[in-house]
Design a protein around this motif. Structure first.
Motif, PDB file in Angstrom:
ATOM      1  N   VAL A   1       0.839  -1.212   0.000  1.00 35.98           N
ATOM      2  CA  VAL A   1       0.000   0.000   0.000  1.00 35.98           C
ATOM      3  C   VAL A   1       0.868   1.253   0.000  1.00 35.98           C
ATOM      4  O   VAL A   1       0.610   2.207  -0.748  1.00 35.98           O
ATOM      5  CB  VAL A   1      -0.947  -0.027   1.217  1.00 35.98           C
ATOM      6  CG1 VAL A   1      -1.657   1.311   1.374  1.00 35.98           C
ATOM      7  CG2 VAL A   1      -1.968  -1.153   1.073  1.00 35.98           C
ATOM      8  N   VAL A   2       1.914   1.251   0.830  1.00 39.73           N
ATOM      9  CA  VAL A   2       2.817   2.418   0.856  1.00 39.73           C
ATOM     10  C   VAL A   2       3.484   2.583  -0.509  1.00 39.73           C
ATOM     11  O   VAL A   2       3.612   3.707  -1.019  1.00 39.73           O
ATOM     12  CB  VAL A   2       3.872   2.252   1.972  1.00 39.73           C
ATOM     13  CG1 VAL A   2       4.957   3.325   1.853  1.00 39.73           C
ATOM     14  CG2 VAL A   2       3.217   2.328   3.333  1.00 39.73           C
TER      15      VAL A   2
ATOM     16  N   ALA B   1       1.080   4.042  -2.933  1.00 41.41           N
ATOM     17  CA  ALA B   1       0.775   5.434  -2.567  1.00 41.41           C
ATOM     18  C   ALA B   1       1.878   6.380  -3.034  1.00 41.41           C
ATOM     19  O   ALA B   1       1.590   7.451  -3.597  1.00 41.41           O
ATOM     20  CB  ALA B   1       0.585   5.533  -1.048  1.00 41.41           C
TER      21      ALA B   1
ATOM     22  N   ALA C   1       1.562   9.336  -5.729  1.00 40.57           N
ATOM     23  CA  ALA C   1       1.723  10.711  -5.228  1.00 40.57           C
ATOM     24  C   ALA C   1       2.996  11.384  -5.727  1.00 40.57           C
ATOM     25  O   ALA C   1       3.013  12.595  -5.927  1.00 40.57           O
ATOM     26  CB  ALA C   1       1.709  10.696  -3.697  1.00 40.57           C
TER      27      ALA C   1
ATOM     28  N   THR D   1       1.148   1.247 -11.711  1.00 36.26           N
ATOM     29  CA  THR D   1       0.868   1.271 -10.274  1.00 36.26           C
ATOM     30  C   THR D   1       0.849  -0.144  -9.704  1.00 36.26           C
ATOM     31  O   THR D   1       1.390  -0.406  -8.620  1.00 36.26           O
ATOM     32  CB  THR D   1      -0.483   1.959 -10.004  1.00 36.26           C
ATOM     33  OG1 THR D   1      -0.452   3.287 -10.528  1.00 36.26           O
ATOM     34  CG2 THR D   1      -0.776   2.019  -8.511  1.00 36.26           C
TER      35      THR D   1
END
Length: 303
Positions: free
Chosen positions: A72-73, A76, A80, A190
């Motif tokens: 998840v990190v 992210a 971002a 991603t």
């Protein structure tokens, strides 16, 4: 007996490097992104798993939490920060991901403190297995080797035999053409970055009970991970596997035996000093020799 034990230690260290290099191969070799923060993802996996293991007492929970949080990190920061760097110069990527290293190191210090965290070996892997008569070997280290081999097989099947793997390979060759065919290349990148982060987190989880879980642990193995990728060939999962085993074996065997061999030729203090330095240089000498023979690595992804 000692030689067999050190060969297994080399294989175990090589498998650990492969888990890191496999994720970095997907990101660096296929997406073309230089991600110096890959070691930070390894650190996040180790820290979150150690914390979860101490809080729950369950290695399975620690494994799941460490891998999921890292993935998840990873996705992210891709969405971002890193997504904006694909079309930028590699220097911009280096500067941005170096900034992420500093950020994650400070965040880990703030959350967990500067003291190393303890990560326990699961009770069902705490013993030893006698592979040969008189040659016991820790079951946990054998489990690391088994997990690495399973990951290598699954990655090969994913990249070579699935539609996602086909799109990943096509996207690395011609991103604009893949987008023109109606494929959401941004989503694929991603997902690939999340997969690379998950593998780094897995490496961190598995390394926790063997090495020290502390701030900055990712930077210590990042250089060796890049050496593995260069030796194996950029973008090649097979090359990362072979390169990781070579680096693990050479690093472990030279550290174990070179000082002892030199003691037959010189004094103990000189042998320790020269042997220690030569052992640290051995993997770089190996890399230089392989690049002289095959400048693009052993198994380059594109020919």
């Amino acid at each position: 007996m000692l030689l067999a034990e050190q060969i297994l230690n080399g294989a175990q260290f090589g498998i650990m490097l492969f888990l890191l290099a496999a994720g970095l191969t997907l990101v660096f070799g296929i997406m073309g992104l230089i991600n110096l923060a890959h070691g930070s993802l390894y650190m996040i996996g180790a820290f979150t798993a150690a914390w979860a293991g101490n809080a729950t007492g369950s290695f399975a929970a620690a494994l799941a939490i460490g891998m999921v949080v890292t993935a998840v990190v990873g996705m992210a920061i891709e969405a971002a920060v890193l997504r904006r760097l694909y079309a930028r110069d590699h220097l911009d990527q280096v500067v941005a991901t170096f900034g992420l290293i500093l950020f994650f190191n400070e965040a880990a210090t703030w959350l967990f403190g500067r003291q190393p965290l303890f990560a326990a070996v699961p009770p069902w892997l705490a013993g030893s297995v006698e592979l040969l008569p008189g040659v016991p070997y820790p079951a946990y280290r054998l489990a690391i080797i088994a997990v690495g081999l399973l990951v290598a097989l699954l990655l090969y099947l994913l990249v070579a035999r699935t539609r996602l793997g086909m799109l990943i390979r096509a996207g690395s060759s011609d991103r604009e053409m893949v987008r023109a065919l109606g494929v959401d290349i941004r989503l694929i990148y991603t997902v690939v970055f999340g997969l690379g982060a998950l593998l780094a987190g897995l490496a961190g989880v598995m390394a926790g009970p063997v090495f020290s879980v502390q701030v900055g642990m990712g930077e210590q193995v990042l250089i060796l991970t890049f050496v593995v990728i260069i030796i194996g060939g950029i973008g090649s999962v097979r090359g990362a596997f072979v390169g990781a085993l070579l680096v693990g074996m050479v690093d472990t065997l030279t550290r174990a035996f070179l000082p002892g061999l030199l003691k037959t030729l010189m004094s103990t203090s000189e042998a320790d000093a020269i042997g220690g330095g030569a052992s640290s240089m051995a993997v770089y000498v190996l890399m230089a020799a392989i690049l002289l023979w095959r400048p693009r690595g052993l198994f380059p992804a594109h020919g």
